[in-house]
Design a protein around this motif. Structure first.
Motif, PDB file in Angstrom:
ATOM      1  N   ARG A  25       7.700 -38.943  27.346  1.00 38.87           N
ATOM      2  CA  ARG A  25       6.474 -39.287  28.079  1.00 38.87           C
ATOM      3  C   ARG A  25       5.675 -38.049  28.473  1.00 38.87           C
ATOM      4  NH1 ARG A  25      10.588 -39.668  31.662  1.00 38.87           N
ATOM      5  NH2 ARG A  25      10.270 -38.766  33.712  1.00 38.87           N
ATOM      6  N   VAL A  26       6.305 -36.886  28.520  1.00 33.79           N
ATOM      7  CA  VAL A  26       5.600 -35.651  28.871  1.00 33.79           C
ATOM      8  C   VAL A  26       4.488 -35.376  27.871  1.00 33.79           C
ATOM      9  CG1 VAL A  26       5.838 -33.163  29.190  1.00 33.79           C
ATOM     10  CG2 VAL A  26       7.622 -34.689  30.000  1.00 33.79           C
ATOM     11  N   SER A  27       4.795 -35.485  26.587  1.00 30.40           N
ATOM     12  CA  SER A  27       3.767 -35.254  25.572  1.00 30.40           C
ATOM     13  C   SER A  27       2.707 -36.350  25.604  1.00 30.40           C
ATOM     14  CB  SER A  27       4.390 -35.154  24.187  1.00 30.40           C
ATOM     15  OG  SER A  27       5.033 -36.360  23.842  1.00 30.40           O
ATOM     16  N   MET A  28       3.109 -37.569  25.946  1.00 29.82           N
ATOM     17  CA  MET A  28       2.128 -38.657  26.050  1.00 29.82           C
ATOM     18  C   MET A  28       1.194 -38.434  27.233  1.00 29.82           C
ATOM     19  SD  MET A  28       4.394 -41.954  25.181  1.00 29.82           S
ATOM     20  CE  MET A  28       4.838 -42.335  23.517  1.00 29.82           C
ATOM     21  N   VAL A  32      -2.932 -37.903  26.998  1.00 29.72           N
ATOM     22  CA  VAL A  32      -3.897 -38.680  27.791  1.00 29.72           C
ATOM     23  C   VAL A  32      -4.795 -37.753  28.596  1.00 29.72           C
ATOM     24  CG1 VAL A  32      -4.116 -40.306  29.716  1.00 29.72           C
ATOM     25  CG2 VAL A  32      -2.440 -40.727  27.923  1.00 29.72           C
ATOM     26  N   ILE A  33      -4.207 -36.737  29.197  1.00 29.20           N
ATOM     27  CA  ILE A  33      -4.980 -35.808  30.030  1.00 29.20           C
ATOM     28  C   ILE A  33      -5.953 -35.005  29.168  1.00 29.20           C
ATOM     29  CG2 ILE A  33      -4.801 -33.773  31.507  1.00 29.20           C
ATOM     30  CD1 ILE A  33      -2.141 -34.980  32.541  1.00 29.20           C
ATOM     31  N   ARG A  34      -5.520 -34.566  27.983  1.00 30.33           N
ATOM     32  CA  ARG A  34      -6.418 -33.827  27.093  1.00 30.33           C
ATOM     33  C   ARG A  34      -7.562 -34.698  26.602  1.00 30.33           C
ATOM     34  NH1 ARG A  34      -2.225 -32.814  23.903  1.00 30.33           N
ATOM     35  NH2 ARG A  34      -3.401 -33.619  22.148  1.00 30.33           N
ATOM     36  N   ARG A  35      -7.273 -35.967  26.312  1.00 30.21           N
ATOM     37  CA  ARG A  35      -8.290 -36.873  25.781  1.00 30.21           C
ATOM     38  C   ARG A  35      -9.303 -37.277  26.866  1.00 30.21           C
ATOM     39  NH1 ARG A  35      -5.238 -41.106  23.102  1.00 30.21           N
ATOM     40  NH2 ARG A  35      -4.693 -41.481  25.246  1.00 30.21           N
ATOM     41  N   LEU A  50      -4.808 -40.591  34.525  1.00 36.08           N
ATOM     42  CA  LEU A  50      -6.110 -39.932  34.685  1.00 36.08           C
ATOM     43  C   LEU A  50      -6.567 -39.919  36.139  1.00 36.08           C
ATOM     44  CD1 LEU A  50      -7.914 -41.302  31.524  1.00 36.08           C
ATOM     45  CD2 LEU A  50      -7.108 -38.977  31.927  1.00 36.08           C
ATOM     46  N   ARG A  51      -6.202 -40.930  36.893  1.00 39.33           N
ATOM     47  CA  ARG A  51      -6.597 -41.006  38.301  1.00 39.33           C
ATOM     48  C   ARG A  51      -5.939 -39.890  39.114  1.00 39.33           C
ATOM     49  NH1 ARG A  51      -6.287 -46.206  38.753  1.00 39.33           N
ATOM     50  NH2 ARG A  51      -4.065 -46.348  39.145  1.00 39.33           N
ATOM     51  N   TYR A  52      -4.700 -39.556  38.789  1.00 39.37           N
ATOM     52  CA  TYR A  52      -3.954 -38.571  39.581  1.00 39.37           C
ATOM     53  C   TYR A  52      -3.881 -37.186  38.943  1.00 39.37           C
ATOM     54  CZ  TYR A  52      -2.629 -42.648  42.213  1.00 39.37           C
ATOM     55  OH  TYR A  52      -2.669 -43.785  42.966  1.00 39.37           O
ATOM     56  N   ALA A  53      -4.409 -37.015  37.755  1.00 34.16           N
ATOM     57  CA  ALA A  53      -4.363 -35.705  37.094  1.00 34.16           C
ATOM     58  C   ALA A  53      -5.290 -34.721  37.808  1.00 34.16           C
ATOM     59  CB  ALA A  53      -4.760 -35.847  35.637  1.00 34.16           C
ATOM     60  N   ARG A  54      -4.777 -33.531  38.036  1.00 36.37           N
ATOM     61  CA  ARG A  54      -5.549 -32.462  38.668  1.00 36.37           C
ATOM     62  C   ARG A  54      -6.111 -31.542  37.597  1.00 36.37           C
ATOM     63  NH1 ARG A  54      -0.440 -30.365  41.768  1.00 36.37           N
ATOM     64  NH2 ARG A  54       0.257 -30.735  39.663  1.00 36.37           N
ATOM     65  N   PRO A  55      -7.051 -30.672  37.938  1.00 35.35           N
ATOM     66  CA  PRO A  55      -7.585 -29.722  36.947  1.00 35.35           C
ATOM     67  C   PRO A  55      -6.500 -28.838  36.327  1.00 35.35           C
ATOM     68  CG  PRO A  55      -9.029 -29.789  38.853  1.00 35.35           C
ATOM     69  CD  PRO A  55      -7.817 -30.620  39.201  1.00 35.35           C
ATOM     70  N   ASP A  57      -3.552 -29.717  35.643  1.00 34.88           N
ATOM     71  CA  ASP A  57      -2.834 -30.526  34.658  1.00 34.88           C
ATOM     72  C   ASP A  57      -3.516 -30.484  33.295  1.00 34.88           C
ATOM     73  OD1 ASP A  57      -0.853 -31.336  36.477  1.00 34.88           O
ATOM     74  OD2 ASP A  57      -2.121 -32.960  37.220  1.00 34.88           O
ATOM     75  N   LEU A  58      -4.824 -30.394  33.283  1.00 37.64           N
ATOM     76  CA  LEU A  58      -5.550 -30.263  32.026  1.00 37.64           C
ATOM     77  C   LEU A  58      -5.230 -28.926  31.366  1.00 37.64           C
ATOM     78  CD1 LEU A  58      -7.595 -31.309  29.971  1.00 37.64           C
ATOM     79  CD2 LEU A  58      -9.404 -30.343  31.396  1.00 37.64           C
ATOM     80  N   ILE A  59      -5.159 -27.878  32.152  1.00 38.18           N
ATOM     81  CA  ILE A  59      -4.809 -26.555  31.626  1.00 38.18           C
ATOM     82  C   ILE A  59      -3.385 -26.563  31.077  1.00 38.18           C
ATOM     83  CG2 ILE A  59      -4.408 -24.140  32.275  1.00 38.18           C
ATOM     84  CD1 ILE A  59      -6.724 -24.542  34.334  1.00 38.18           C
ATOM     85  N   LEU A  60      -2.462 -27.174  31.812  1.00 36.18           N
ATOM     86  CA  LEU A  60      -1.075 -27.242  31.359  1.00 36.18           C
ATOM     87  C   LEU A  60      -0.928 -28.092  30.098  1.00 36.18           C
ATOM     88  CD1 LEU A  60       0.697 -27.641  34.810  1.00 36.18           C
ATOM     89  CD2 LEU A  60       0.656 -25.612  33.348  1.00 36.18           C
ATOM     90  N   ALA A  61      -1.689 -29.176  30.011  1.00 39.63           N
ATOM     91  CA  ALA A  61      -1.646 -30.033  28.822  1.00 39.63           C
ATOM     92  C   ALA A  61      -2.157 -29.278  27.604  1.00 39.63           C
ATOM     93  CB  ALA A  61      -2.464 -31.300  29.052  1.00 39.63           C
TER      94      ALA A  61
END
Length: 89
Positions: A25-28, A32-35, A50-55, A57-61
């Motif tokens: 699920r980590v890659s999933m 989702v965060i990248r998309r 997407l509701r709980y992702a922080r900025p 998290d996008l960098i980490l993804a």
């Protein structure tokens, strides 16, 4: 991922039962965060992610995605660059 899953549990959404101990699920989550938009058919809760992702998290993804691509390129290079079948002992 810890932060996102903690917030999802507070809302009553639990991680998928099929992924106990595997970590697929980590890659999933990263995908989702990248998309940045929910998919029509998925096995994880895209809206909650997407509701709980922080900025951060996008960098980490993105870092996870790029490191996977680099690892695959190096693996393919290593496979073709080092022919181990002709080695003498």
């Amino acid at each position: 991922m810890k932060y996102i899953e903690k917030k999802m549990r507070e809302e009553g959404i639990h991680e998928p039962l099929w992924d106990k101990g595997l970590g697929i699920r980590v890659s999933m989550y990263g995908k989702v965060i990248r998309r940045q938009k929910p998919a029509k058919a998925t096995v994880v809760n895209d809206e909650a992610i997407l509701r709980y992702a922080r900025p951060i998290d996008l960098i980490l993804a993105r870092a996870m995605h790029y490191s996977f691509i680099i690892m695959m390129i190096l693996s393919v290079y290593g496979y073709f660059a080092y022919d181990l079948s002709n080695r003498t002992h």
